[in-house]
Design an enzyme around this catalytic site. Sequence first.
Site, PDB file in Angstrom:
ATOM      1  N   GLU A  59      -3.324 -13.241  34.732  1.00 15.07           N
ATOM      2  CA  GLU A  59      -4.121 -13.258  34.755  1.00 15.07           C
ATOM      3  C   GLU A  59      -4.059 -13.937  36.186  1.00 15.07           C
ATOM      4  O   GLU A  59      -5.145 -15.860  36.632  1.00 15.07           O
ATOM      5  CB  GLU A  59      -4.946 -14.624  33.722  1.00 15.07           C
ATOM      6  CG  GLU A  59      -4.817 -13.713  32.243  1.00 15.07           C
ATOM      7  CD  GLU A  59      -6.052 -14.361  31.476  1.00 15.07           C
ATOM      8  OE1 GLU A  59      -5.999 -15.630  30.913  1.00 15.07           O
ATOM      9  OE2 GLU A  59      -6.591 -13.645  30.130  1.00 15.07           O
ATOM     10  N   ASN A  64      -0.333  -9.093  34.446  1.00 10.02           N
ATOM     11  CA  ASN A  64      -1.360  -9.081  33.680  1.00 10.02           C
ATOM     12  C   ASN A  64      -2.110  -9.327  33.249  1.00 10.02           C
ATOM     13  O   ASN A  64      -2.649 -11.057  34.076  1.00 10.02           O
ATOM     14  CB  ASN A  64      -0.790  -9.724  32.358  1.00 10.02           C
ATOM     15  CG  ASN A  64      -0.866  -9.333  30.811  1.00 10.02           C
ATOM     16  OD1 ASN A  64      -1.683  -7.992  30.663  1.00 10.02           O
ATOM     17  ND2 ASN A  64      -1.678  -9.888  30.019  1.00 10.02           N
ATOM     18  N   HIS A  99      -9.437  -6.800  26.509  1.00  5.11           N
ATOM     19  CA  HIS A  99     -10.250  -7.782  25.142  1.00  5.11           C
ATOM     20  C   HIS A  99     -11.399  -6.965  25.599  1.00  5.11           C
ATOM     21  O   HIS A  99     -11.878  -7.352  26.351  1.00  5.11           O
ATOM     22  CB  HIS A  99      -9.624  -9.111  25.487  1.00  5.11           C
ATOM     23  CG  HIS A  99      -8.678  -9.785  25.424  1.00  5.11           C
ATOM     24  ND1 HIS A  99      -8.792  -9.622  23.361  1.00  5.11           N
ATOM     25  CD2 HIS A  99      -7.686  -9.979  26.178  1.00  5.11           C
ATOM     26  CE1 HIS A  99      -6.607 -10.040  24.213  1.00  5.11           C
ATOM     27  NE2 HIS A  99      -6.802 -10.046  25.673  1.00  5.11           N
ATOM     28  N   GLU A 111      -3.084  -6.096  25.270  1.00  7.80           N
ATOM     29  CA  GLU A 111      -3.902  -7.333  24.084  1.00  7.80           C
ATOM     30  C   GLU A 111      -5.112  -6.263  23.472  1.00  7.80           C
ATOM     31  O   GLU A 111      -5.979  -7.640  23.089  1.00  7.80           O
ATOM     32  CB  GLU A 111      -3.903  -8.988  24.892  1.00  7.80           C
ATOM     33  CG  GLU A 111      -3.097  -9.331  25.783  1.00  7.80           C
ATOM     34  CD  GLU A 111      -2.864 -10.327  26.376  1.00  7.80           C
ATOM     35  OE1 GLU A 111      -4.565 -11.093  26.373  1.00  7.80           O
ATOM     36  OE2 GLU A 111      -2.704 -11.048  27.095  1.00  7.80           O
ATOM     37  N   ASP A 114      -8.384  -5.419  21.733  1.00 10.43           N
ATOM     38  CA  ASP A 114      -9.018  -6.130  21.281  1.00 10.43           C
ATOM     39  C   ASP A 114     -10.693  -5.516  20.573  1.00 10.43           C
ATOM     40  O   ASP A 114     -10.942  -5.751  22.087  1.00 10.43           O
ATOM     41  CB  ASP A 114      -8.967  -7.348  19.629  1.00 10.43           C
ATOM     42  CG  ASP A 114      -8.641  -8.493  21.008  1.00 10.43           C
ATOM     43  OD1 ASP A 114     -10.087  -8.214  21.509  1.00 10.43           O
ATOM     44  OD2 ASP A 114      -8.525  -9.586  20.295  1.00 10.43           O
TER      45      ASP A 114
HETATM   46  C1  XIL Z   1      -3.915 -16.692  23.124  1.00  8.34           C
HETATM   47  C2  XIL Z   1      -3.898 -16.443  22.138  1.00  8.34           C
HETATM   48  O1  XIL Z   1      -4.346 -15.329  21.343  1.00  8.34           O
HETATM   49  C3  XIL Z   1      -3.816 -18.748  21.103  1.00  8.34           C
HETATM   50  O2  XIL Z   1      -3.828 -18.728  20.290  1.00  8.34           O
HETATM   51  C4  XIL Z   1      -4.402 -19.110  22.296  1.00  8.34           C
HETATM   52  O3  XIL Z   1      -4.732 -20.237  21.773  1.00  8.34           O
HETATM   53  C5  XIL Z   1      -5.748 -18.957  23.263  1.00  8.34           C
HETATM   54  O4  XIL Z   1      -4.496 -18.002  23.886  1.00  8.34           O
HETATM   55  N1  XIL Z   1      -5.197 -13.991  27.138  1.00  8.34           N
HETATM   56  C6  XIL Z   1      -3.632 -13.939  27.083  1.00  8.34           C
HETATM   57  C7  XIL Z   1      -3.222 -14.556  25.568  1.00  8.34           C
HETATM   58  O5  XIL Z   1      -3.117 -13.440  27.822  1.00  8.34           O
HETATM   59  O6  XIL Z   1      -2.073 -15.460  26.350  1.00  8.34           O
HETATM   60  C8  XIL Z   1      -4.315 -15.188  25.642  1.00  8.34           C
HETATM   61  O7  XIL Z   1      -3.728 -15.099  23.912  1.00  8.34           O
HETATM   62  C9  XIL Z   1      -5.462 -14.135  24.861  1.00  8.34           C
HETATM   63  C10 XIL Z   1      -5.782 -14.242  26.423  1.00  8.34           C
END
Ligand code: XIL
Length: 315
Positions: free
Chosen positions: A131, A172, A208, A236, A238
């Site tokens: 990020e 990422n 996401h 990631e 969802d």
């Molecule tokens: C999230 C985890 O799933 C949570 O349990 C934690 O509290 C916060 O981080 N982007 C990312 C991940 O790259 O590392 C994050 O994971 C979600 C957003």
Amino acid sequence: SGLNALATAAGKLYFGSATDNPELTDTTYTSYLNNSQHFGQLTPGNSMKWDATEPEPNTFTFTEGDQIANLAKSNGQILRAHNLVWYSQLPDWVTSNNYNATGLTEVIQNHIANVAGHYKGQPYAWDVVNEPLNDNGSFRSDVFYDTLGESYIPIALNATRAADPNVKLYINDYNIEYTGAKATAMQNLVKSLQADGVPIDGIGMESHFIVGEVPTTLVENFQAFADLGVEIAITELDIRMTLPETDALLEQQKQDFYNVVDACLQVSACKGITVWDWTDKYSWIPSTFPGEGAATPFDDNYEEKPAFDGIVEAL
Ligand code: XIL
């Protein structure tokens, strides 16, 4: 047959899931997670992050990260390691010690030498930098950028290559899945790293998404990254909704999951798909986005949702 079996038959390296250490005591959960027909790849959701691995300067703790690395190994699953340099989940000492450029460079290099060195040879890929960009495409202001400028990115990539010569080096981020200023900025970052001879193998598309709002330019955008000579992965995935869930939302979510998985299948440089946990029971969404949830392909009771069928249909 399972999601990973279908994904590999379709030419992808894996279909996988994030997981987290507290969930691993749930044997209903693990009986499904551990089946490599379903999940061919694991990502630790938290336990390889900086606050977990180097909570005090030069004091490293690998117990929880090792638990997930070892689980992947014993299950015959690919490991995606996550992550080395990120503005979030940093221990206070990194941000509060006011390191100058030389000092922070050494801190980054030591962190990576130890963490990537510890896992050397195990992961398929490391999310080396997580990020780094703002949504307008500028670099995020954080301790790394504010102290070192863009140079922290080559410092981190070179250190990871030195620690684990064969691991794929990824950057990422989110909101780079579709065309726009942030994706263009990430492509420009790739080009500038390549021009400078800095190793970069892949770009992670977090993905996401929100039900009904999955971008329509995924394939075009994935191809633009592929044309630069990097691989990509959906890292990631969802797709959340405003609760309560309704049949209409669940049907839309099915279509949305179909579209994302189908986009990865249409681009050969897209190596694999990781859901950010596979059951709503352990999704991070409700605690981070109050009032939203139901973002994964399985419900709280591990029952397949329409979203699961959407994935299967795409595969
Ligand atoms: C999230 C985890 O799933 C949570 O349990 C934690 O509290 C916060 O981080 N982007 C990312 C991940 O790259 O590392 C994050 O994971 C979600 C957003």
